[in-house]
Each structure stands twice: as C-alpha cells, then as structure tokens.
Write an enzyme that holds these catalytic residues in place. Structure first.
Site, PDB file in Angstrom:
ATOM      1  N   GLY A   7       0.865  -1.194   0.000  1.00 58.65           N
ATOM      2  CA  GLY A   7       0.000   0.000   0.000  1.00 58.65           C
ATOM      3  C   GLY A   7       0.889   1.227   0.000  1.00 58.65           C
ATOM      4  O   GLY A   7       1.469   1.579   1.033  1.00 58.65           O
ATOM      5  N   LEU A   8       1.024   1.834  -1.185  1.00 59.39           N
ATOM      6  CA  LEU A   8       2.017   2.906  -1.359  1.00 59.39           C
ATOM      7  C   LEU A   8       1.340   4.201  -1.784  1.00 59.39           C
ATOM      8  O   LEU A   8       1.812   4.898  -2.674  1.00 59.39           O
ATOM      9  CB  LEU A   8       3.048   2.469  -2.420  1.00 59.39           C
ATOM     10  N   ASN A  95      -6.435   2.945   9.213  1.00 56.59           N
ATOM     11  CA  ASN A  95      -7.490   3.294  10.171  1.00 56.59           C
ATOM     12  C   ASN A  95      -8.503   2.158  10.284  1.00 56.59           C
ATOM     13  O   ASN A  95      -9.706   2.353  10.087  1.00 56.59           O
ATOM     14  CB  ASN A  95      -8.216   4.562   9.706  1.00 56.59           C
ATOM     15  N   GLY A 119      -0.972  12.138  11.881  1.00 58.21           N
ATOM     16  CA  GLY A 119      -0.018  13.110  11.331  1.00 58.21           C
ATOM     17  C   GLY A 119      -0.333  13.395   9.886  1.00 58.21           C
ATOM     18  O   GLY A 119      -0.086  14.495   9.394  1.00 58.21           O
ATOM     19  N   LYS A 169      -6.616   5.182  18.341  1.00 61.44           N
ATOM     20  CA  LYS A 169      -6.657   6.046  17.148  1.00 61.44           C
ATOM     21  C   LYS A 169      -8.101   6.421  16.793  1.00 61.44           C
ATOM     22  O   LYS A 169      -8.381   7.545  16.362  1.00 61.44           O
ATOM     23  CB  LYS A 169      -5.976   5.346  15.959  1.00 61.44           C
ATOM     24  N   GLU A 176     -10.502  14.732  16.997  1.00 61.95           N
ATOM     25  CA  GLU A 176     -10.184  15.547  15.799  1.00 61.95           C
ATOM     26  C   GLU A 176     -11.462  16.177  15.238  1.00 61.95           C
ATOM     27  O   GLU A 176     -11.493  17.369  14.898  1.00 61.95           O
ATOM     28  CB  GLU A 176      -9.526  14.606  14.789  1.00 61.95           C
TER      29      GLU A 176
HETATM   30  N1  LIG Z   1      -4.585  10.206   4.655  1.00 65.35           N
HETATM   31  C1  LIG Z   1      -4.554  10.344   5.995  1.00 65.35           C
HETATM   32  O1  LIG Z   1      -4.588  11.452   6.551  1.00 65.35           O
HETATM   33  C2  LIG Z   1      -4.435   9.161   6.884  1.00 65.35           C
HETATM   34  C3  LIG Z   1      -4.762   7.896   6.435  1.00 65.35           C
HETATM   35  N2  LIG Z   1      -4.695   6.846   7.314  1.00 65.35           N
HETATM   36  C4  LIG Z   1      -5.070   5.510   6.893  1.00 65.35           C
HETATM   37  O2  LIG Z   1      -3.972   4.908   6.178  1.00 65.35           O
HETATM   38  C5  LIG Z   1      -4.491   4.004   5.197  1.00 65.35           C
HETATM   39  C6  LIG Z   1      -3.968   4.424   3.824  1.00 65.35           C
HETATM   40  O3  LIG Z   1      -4.424   5.763   3.594  1.00 65.35           O
HETATM   41  P1  LIG Z   1      -3.886   6.664   2.386  1.00 65.35           P
HETATM   42  O4  LIG Z   1      -2.449   6.407   2.129  1.00 65.35           O
HETATM   43  O5  LIG Z   1      -4.342   8.042   2.686  1.00 65.35           O
HETATM   44  O6  LIG Z   1      -4.751   6.065   1.166  1.00 65.35           O
HETATM   45  P2  LIG Z   1      -4.430   6.146  -0.397  1.00 65.35           P
HETATM   46  O7  LIG Z   1      -5.730   5.943  -1.076  1.00 65.35           O
HETATM   47  O8  LIG Z   1      -3.639   7.377  -0.703  1.00 65.35           O
HETATM   48  O9  LIG Z   1      -3.472   4.885  -0.653  1.00 65.35           O
HETATM   49  C7  LIG Z   1      -3.900   3.558  -0.553  1.00 65.35           C
HETATM   50  C8  LIG Z   1      -2.999   2.704  -1.453  1.00 65.35           C
HETATM   51  O10 LIG Z   1      -3.297   1.331  -1.242  1.00 65.35           O
HETATM   52  C9  LIG Z   1      -3.293   0.678  -2.504  1.00 65.35           C
HETATM   53  N3  LIG Z   1      -4.092  -0.535  -2.395  1.00 65.35           N
HETATM   54  C10 LIG Z   1      -5.441  -0.653  -2.244  1.00 65.35           C
HETATM   55  N4  LIG Z   1      -5.786  -1.939  -2.132  1.00 65.35           N
HETATM   56  C11 LIG Z   1      -4.619  -2.659  -2.194  1.00 65.35           C
HETATM   57  C12 LIG Z   1      -4.329  -4.043  -2.144  1.00 65.35           C
HETATM   58  N5  LIG Z   1      -5.299  -4.967  -1.968  1.00 65.35           N
HETATM   59  N6  LIG Z   1      -3.045  -4.430  -2.257  1.00 65.35           N
HETATM   60  C13 LIG Z   1      -2.056  -3.516  -2.423  1.00 65.35           C
HETATM   61  N7  LIG Z   1      -2.276  -2.179  -2.491  1.00 65.35           N
HETATM   62  C14 LIG Z   1      -3.548  -1.772  -2.366  1.00 65.35           C
HETATM   63  C15 LIG Z   1      -3.856   1.710  -3.458  1.00 65.35           C
HETATM   64  O11 LIG Z   1      -3.499   1.411  -4.817  1.00 65.35           O
HETATM   65  C16 LIG Z   1      -3.210   2.995  -2.929  1.00 65.35           C
HETATM   66  O12 LIG Z   1      -1.943   3.230  -3.551  1.00 65.35           O
HETATM   67  C17 LIG Z   1      -6.020   4.060   5.345  1.00 65.35           C
HETATM   68  O13 LIG Z   1      -6.446   3.063   6.230  1.00 65.35           O
HETATM   69  C18 LIG Z   1      -6.258   5.434   5.948  1.00 65.35           C
HETATM   70  O14 LIG Z   1      -7.478   5.522   6.623  1.00 65.35           O
HETATM   71  C19 LIG Z   1      -4.247   6.989   8.594  1.00 65.35           C
HETATM   72  C20 LIG Z   1      -3.901   8.209   9.071  1.00 65.35           C
HETATM   73  C21 LIG Z   1      -3.972   9.408   8.258  1.00 65.35           C
HETATM   74  O1  LIG Z   2      -7.039   9.476  10.379  1.00 61.29           O
HETATM   75  C1  LIG Z   2      -6.954  10.503   9.730  1.00 61.29           C
HETATM   76  C2  LIG Z   2      -6.401  11.738  10.320  1.00 61.29           C
HETATM   77  O2  LIG Z   2      -6.075  11.558  11.666  1.00 61.29           O
HETATM   78  C3  LIG Z   2      -7.445  10.484   8.330  1.00 61.29           C
HETATM   79  O3  LIG Z   2      -7.198  11.676   7.649  1.00 61.29           O
HETATM   80  C4  LIG Z   2      -8.902  10.117   8.294  1.00 61.29           C
HETATM   81  O4  LIG Z   2      -9.306   9.951   6.963  1.00 61.29           O
HETATM   82  C5  LIG Z   2      -9.734  11.191   9.001  1.00 61.29           C
HETATM   83  O5  LIG Z   2     -11.057  10.745   9.204  1.00 61.29           O
HETATM   84  P1  LIG Z   2     -12.259  11.198   8.226  1.00 61.29           P
HETATM   85  O6  LIG Z   2     -11.885  10.665   6.829  1.00 61.29           O
HETATM   86  O7  LIG Z   2     -13.479  10.571   8.790  1.00 61.29           O
HETATM   87  O8  LIG Z   2     -12.281  12.716   8.227  1.00 61.29           O
END
Ligand SMILES: NC(=O)C1=CN([C@@H]2O[C@H](COP(=O)(O)OP(=O)(O)OC[C@H]3O[C@@H](n4cnc5c(N)ncnc54)[C@H](O)[C@@H]3O)[C@@H](O)[C@H]2O)C=CC1
Ligand SMILES: O=C(CO)[C@H](O)[C@H](O)COP(=O)(O)O
Length: 299
Positions: A7-8, A95, A119, A169, A176
């Site tokens: 997951g990149l 998450n 973050g 979290k 948040e």
């Molecule tokens: N964006 C944010 O602020 C935050 C996100 N998170 C959590 O981190 C996780 C990832 O979030 P993001 O990076 O923002 O999402 P994103 O949508 O930017 O990246 C997800 C990546 O996973 C890949 N992917 C999806 N299914 C896959 C599979 N079966 N095998 C391999 N790769 C796969 C996608 O191609 C994509 O590159 C989520 O659970 C999100 O809720 C946690 C804290 C903050």
């Molecule tokens: O975990 C996070 C920040 O701390 C992610 O940005 C998350 O997507 C925030 O929750 P929501 O999408 O419901 O606004």
C-alpha cells in the site's frame, strides 16, 4: 532491518521514505504500478505481487500494511497467510476498526500489530504519532522501524493488547472531529459577525501564544491564506465519517456521553445537504490540510 510495505499511497510512500532514510531496506508492493515505480525511485526494491514481496523478504518477515481500511486489509492478509509463521510480524498502519484488528490478530499466523497512525501526509517531514496494540515482543522487534516512521522514540508507544492501538486512534479521530467543529464555529461567527476580519491574521495571532493554538489551527491559518477569509470555492460538503461513527457507537456502548463528538459527526452528515455553512466549509478544507483528502468545491 528489512521491511515489506504493502500500500504505497499518500501514507505508505511516507512509511517507505522514512524507513529508507533511517538506513533500512524496503520491499514495496501496491496494486498500482506507478506507486511501485515511485517507491523504487526512492530506493525500495519493487515487488510485482505479494508472492514476489514475501520471496524477497526471506525468513522472519516484517510487513507493514498501509492499504485502505476494510476489505483491502482482509484480502491482503488472506494472500499473505500461507507465507507467514509465528516468527513473522505484520503491522496494520491504517485506520482499521479495532474489533476487526482483534479478529485479524487471532487468525493471522504471524504476530499482528494494530497501529493507529496520526499526522497525515502533511506530517511527512516531522514523522507520525503511532499508537500500537499487540504482543510486546513484536513491538520491541519493530522498534527501529517505529522510530523511523514516527517523530522519533517519543512518537510511538505500545498501548496494550490486540486492538488497543486502533481503539486509541479511533478516539483520537473523534477528538479531531470535535476540535475541527469548535474551530469551525468560532471562525464562522468571526466571519458572519460584527467586524470585517482577516481570518488568516486572527489564526496567526492565536497561533502565537493563545490558549487555543494547535496544528489544526495552523492548518486553519494555511486554509485562509490559500483560499481567502471567505474560503473561496471550498464547498460545505465534508466527506469521511467512519472513525467518528465508531467513536460515537463506542460511547453509547460504554455509556460515556460524547455530545461534542456526536454533534461534530452530525454536522458532517448534515453537510451533505449543501446549505453553505462556513464551519462545514472549513472542516472540508482542514481534511485536505492534514489528510490530503480531496476538497469538494462549489461551482
Ligand atoms: N490520509 C490520511 O490522513 C491518513 C490515512 N490513514 C489511513 O492509512 C491508510 C492508507 O491511507 P492513504 O495512504 O491516505 O490512502 P491512499 O488511497 O492514498 O493509498 C492507498 C494505497 O493502497 C493501494 N491498495 C489498495 N488496495 C490494495 C491491495 N489490496 N493491495 C495492495 N495495495 C492496495 C492503493 O493502490 C493505494 O496506492 C487508510 O487506512 C487510511 O485511513 C491513517 C492516518 C492518516
Ligand atoms: O485518520 C486521519 C487523520 O487523523 C485520516 O485523515 C482520516 O481519513 C480522518 O477521518 P475522516 O476521513 O473521517 O475525516
């Protein structure tokens, strides 16, 4: 140490970059070939499938999942399972719902760490705050990677057994929501109120010594600087909502009143009726600020 990262996207690439920068080796896989190529450019070894990734990791595998919460985690774990044993460690940094993490920890052949990550993509330079649940030995084993991905040794901690990392979290996200709601209401009143105020300037002054200074308030300042005091074309539709919903459900189950978090969540759902409220427009823009979530805009 050698770490496999699956997951990149916005978050996973940061895990890769920070782990590499700390001198570790990374093997990287994503369904999206472009994301794998970006990780390879940064110095990771690219993998073209999960089988390929595990082969390149050898014995005692350490694997970090950063895929969207829900089905993608289960699908990935199913594919990994035949390659794993009790000496391996899998970290889920997404998450995920904490009860899913408890279930996964029970069925995963490897030690399983549920890791709440805070973050957002905007936190890349500073590093993340990591809330980890699961076996102590596995946490200790992954410590060098946690040091690298977090702000440093103080930026991560073991919260307790399986599920506790994602539980903490989940509640962090409830907080948040409520903080965003409070800033939103204050700035809405300033915007609609008696004076013609420059809201970037208000936020900036507040960020310098005021009781309510914070990173979210710095993101408010950034939003007003980039969009203007009236938030320009930012729409009042606020997406997301799952982590806040889980927090409210847990409050009901535990009989702990959460009126602020519940109100903030209701405001989000209410925002989908599109009535132009300023506080909702600010919440929409703040989700971009920390999470790089897409900003719905009005015509
Ligand atoms: N964006 C944010 O602020 C935050 C996100 N998170 C959590 O981190 C996780 C990832 O979030 P993001 O990076 O923002 O999402 P994103 O949508 O930017 O990246 C997800 C990546 O996973 C890949 N992917 C999806 N299914 C896959 C599979 N079966 N095998 C391999 N790769 C796969 C996608 O191609 C994509 O590159 C989520 O659970 C999100 O809720 C946690 C804290 C903050
Ligand atoms: O975990 C996070 C920040 O701390 C992610 O940005 C998350 O997507 C925030 O929750 P929501 O999408 O419901 O606004």
């Amino acid at each position: 140490m050698q770490l496999g990262v699956i997951g990149l996207g916005r978050m996973g690439q940061i895990v890769v970059d920070r782990t590499l920068a700390a001198g570790h080796d990374v093997v990287a896989f994503d369904l999206d070939e472009e994301a794998v190529a970006t990780a390879a450019d940064a110095g990771a070894t690219p993998a073209d499938s999960i089988d390929d990734l595990v082969e390149r990791l050898g014995a005692d595998k350490r694997i970090w999942l950063m895929v969207p919460a829900g089905e993608a985690v289960d699908v990935t774990l199913e594919e990994l399972a035949p390659h794993l044993d009790g000496d391996d460690v899998v970290v889920d940094g997404g998450n995920s719902y904490f009860e899913d993490s408890v279930r996964r920890a029970e069925s995963c052949p490897a030690a399983y760490l549920d890791c709440g990550t805070s973050g957002g993509p905007a936190g890349a330079e500073l590093g993340f705050s990591l809330m980890v649940g699961g076996p102590q030995w596995a946490y200790d084993e992954l410590e060098p990677v946690f040091d690298a991905v977090a702000t440093g040794p103080d930026g991560h901690g073991r919260m307790g057994p399986a599920g506790s990392g994602h539980y903490v979290k989940m509640i962090h996200n409830g907080v948040e929501y409520a903080l965003m709601q409070a800033y939103g209401e204050g700035f809405e009143l300033l915007h609609e109120g008696r004076y013609d105020l420059d809201l970037e300037s208000v936020a900036s002054v507040w960020n310098n010594g005021a009781v309510i200074r914070s990173w979210l308030l710095e993101l408010c300042e950034e939003a007003f600087r980039e969009e203007g005091s009236d938030l320009g074309t930012v729409a009042d539709r606020v997406e997301g909502g799952s982590t806040g919903t889980w927090t409210v459900q847990e409050g009901l189950e535990q009989e702990v009143p959460l009126p602020l978090i519940y109100t903030a969540l209701s405001e989000r759902f209410g925002s989908r009726a599109d009535d132009g409220r300023f506080s909702r427009r600010l919440a929409n823009r703040l989700r971009y600020g920390f999470g790089r979530h897409e900003v719905p805009r009005r015509e």
